[in-house]
Design a protein around this motif. Structure first.
Motif, mmCIF file in Angstrom:
data_model
loop_
_atom_site.group_PDB
_atom_site.id
_atom_site.type_symbol
_atom_site.label_atom_id
_atom_site.label_comp_id
_atom_site.label_asym_id
_atom_site.label_seq_id
_atom_site.Cartn_x
_atom_site.Cartn_y
_atom_site.Cartn_z
ATOM 1 N N THR A 1 8.744 5.371 -6.020
ATOM 2 C CA THR A 1 8.771 6.268 -4.861
ATOM 3 C C THR A 1 10.037 6.051 -4.023
ATOM 4 O O THR A 1 10.632 7.004 -3.541
ATOM 5 N N ASP B 1 8.109 1.599 -0.672
ATOM 6 C CA ASP B 1 7.364 1.423 -1.920
ATOM 7 C C ASP B 1 6.829 -0.005 -1.990
ATOM 8 O O ASP B 1 7.054 -0.814 -1.080
ATOM 9 N N SER B 2 6.147 -0.323 -3.075
ATOM 10 C CA SER B 2 5.514 -1.637 -3.183
ATOM 11 C C SER B 2 6.534 -2.769 -3.121
ATOM 12 O O SER B 2 6.259 -3.821 -2.538
ATOM 13 N N MET C 1 -5.711 5.791 -0.705
ATOM 14 C CA MET C 1 -4.622 5.758 0.282
ATOM 15 C C MET C 1 -5.000 6.543 1.536
ATOM 16 O O MET C 1 -4.601 6.193 2.638
HETATM 17 P P1 13P Z 1 5.545 2.476 -5.848
HETATM 18 O O1 13P Z 1 5.423 2.550 -4.398
HETATM 19 O O2 13P Z 1 5.985 1.112 -6.235
HETATM 20 O O3 13P Z 1 6.418 3.521 -6.436
HETATM 21 O O4 13P Z 1 4.067 2.609 -6.467
HETATM 22 C C1 13P Z 1 3.304 3.735 -6.457
HETATM 23 C C2 13P Z 1 1.845 3.506 -6.393
HETATM 24 O O5 13P Z 1 1.075 4.107 -7.081
HETATM 25 C C3 13P Z 1 1.324 2.567 -5.430
HETATM 26 O O6 13P Z 1 -0.041 2.617 -5.420
#
Ligand code: 13P
Ligand code: SF4
Length: 312
Positions: A219, A42-43, A271
């Motif tokens: 996520t 995740d981010s 994405m």
């Molecule tokens: P995370 O990966 O932090 O859950 O974020 C989801 C997202 O939409 C990234 O573009």
């Protein structure tokens, strides 16, 4: 994978070695990219990896703000994004000039700005701290209690954080075009079709959808939740790439994509712009590379470092 697909993967691995590169991929990337990456996450996880890497080149398979974040943390490294047009509707919903004008017009409010990482370097440079969906609650709990909080740019994540922390915040009116496509009706229907399956939703979903979820999380936390839960099937209400990651980690469990009104699952068109071919080409030419003016980068680094410090 086809013979040419195998060749492509071999080419990518050879280039990665020659360039001393690391391949980072977000959980929403296509399956083939997730499989060739050194780290998928995740981010928050990706930011931590980017901050700690010893590689000379970071091949960031995600969207523009993510690779920009890696550059903010690594000014001397080469950061490449396979497709420069991999943007983000949420990041676009908060242009830096608009935020700057808003802060100037409301200077009397003395805002403490908490920016979700899904924003440009310009917005980060105007912020006090950055957060991801994985640590937003924590970042808000760390925020000074004598300041007004302004949360940008995701109003749905911001609303969820208000519910979790009880801390009032003003919310920028931005959203992710993918997550707002899930509706109360579309999720109610899939719930009824799979009565025993817990519903796991991302906090970028609307309140109406989150209210139907058994768990709301980033996520990465979805992985832990599904691993530890005794159920064998789950409805996953987020971008479709997440399904690859979950199926890879838990081949014995069943993951059902949350549907929208129009589709059986939700894809982020940004994405999905990255492909193995583009990754190979980017590693070969070391472009497109992310560049930032140093003063802006240095200003944007402060709230990023604050987030990493408070997340440790
Ligand atoms: P995370 O990966 O932090 O859950 O974020 C989801 C997202 O939409 C990234 O573009
Ligand atoms: Fe942006 Fe939404 Fe795509 Fe994530 S899923 S990159 S928030 S548009």
């Amino acid at each position: 994978m086809s013979a040419s697909g195998v060749d492509l993967v071999e080419e990518i691995l050879a280039l990665k070695k020659a360039r001393n590169a690391v391949i980072l991929a977000h959980n929403y990337q296509i399956k083939e990219i997730q499989e060739v990456a050194d780290f998928v996450g995740d981010s928050l996880g990706l930011s931590i990896q980017a901050a700690g890497t010893q590689a000379d080149v970071i091949a960031f398979c995600g969207v523009h703000f993510m690779s920009e974040t890696a550059k903010i943390l690594n000014p001397t490294k080469t950061v490449i994004l396979p497709d420069l047009d991999a943007g983000c509707s949420l990041s676009d919903s908060c242009p830096a000039e608009e935020l700057e004008a808003y802060l100037a017009a409301h200077a009397n409010k003395n805002y403490y700005v908490i920016a979700y990482i899904n924003c440009s370097a310009g917005v980060k440079a105007l912020s006090d701290v950055i957060c991801t969906s994985g640590n937003a609650v924590r970042m808000v709990q760390h925020a000074p209690t004598d300041r007004n909080l302004l949360f940008v740019p995701d109003q749905n994540l911001g609303q969820w954080v208000i519910e979790q922390t009880g801390r009032p915040m003003e919310l920028w009116k931005g959203n992710c075009y993918v997550h707002v496509e899930f509706t109360r009706q579309s999720i109610q229907r899939i719930r009824e079709e799979h009565p025993g399956a817990p519903v796991v939703a991302h906090p970028e979903c609307t309140t109406a959808v989150r209210m139907l979820a058994d768990e709301v999380c980033s996520t990465e936390r979805m992985i832990g939740y599904c691993k530890n839960h005794p159920a064998n099937a789950f409805v996953i209400v987020t971008e479709s790439g997440m399904l690859h990651r979950l199926r890879r980690e838990m081949p014995d469990k069943t993951f059902i994509p949350g549907p929208t009104e129009a589709c059986a699952c939700a894809d982020c068109r940004f994405m999905k712009r990255n492909t193995l071919e583009k990754l190979r080409d980017a590693l070969h030419s070391l472009s497109p590379a992310i560049e930032l003016p140093e003063a802006l980068r240095a200003r944007a680094e402060l709230p990023m470092r604050r987030m990493l410090e408070w997340s440790a």
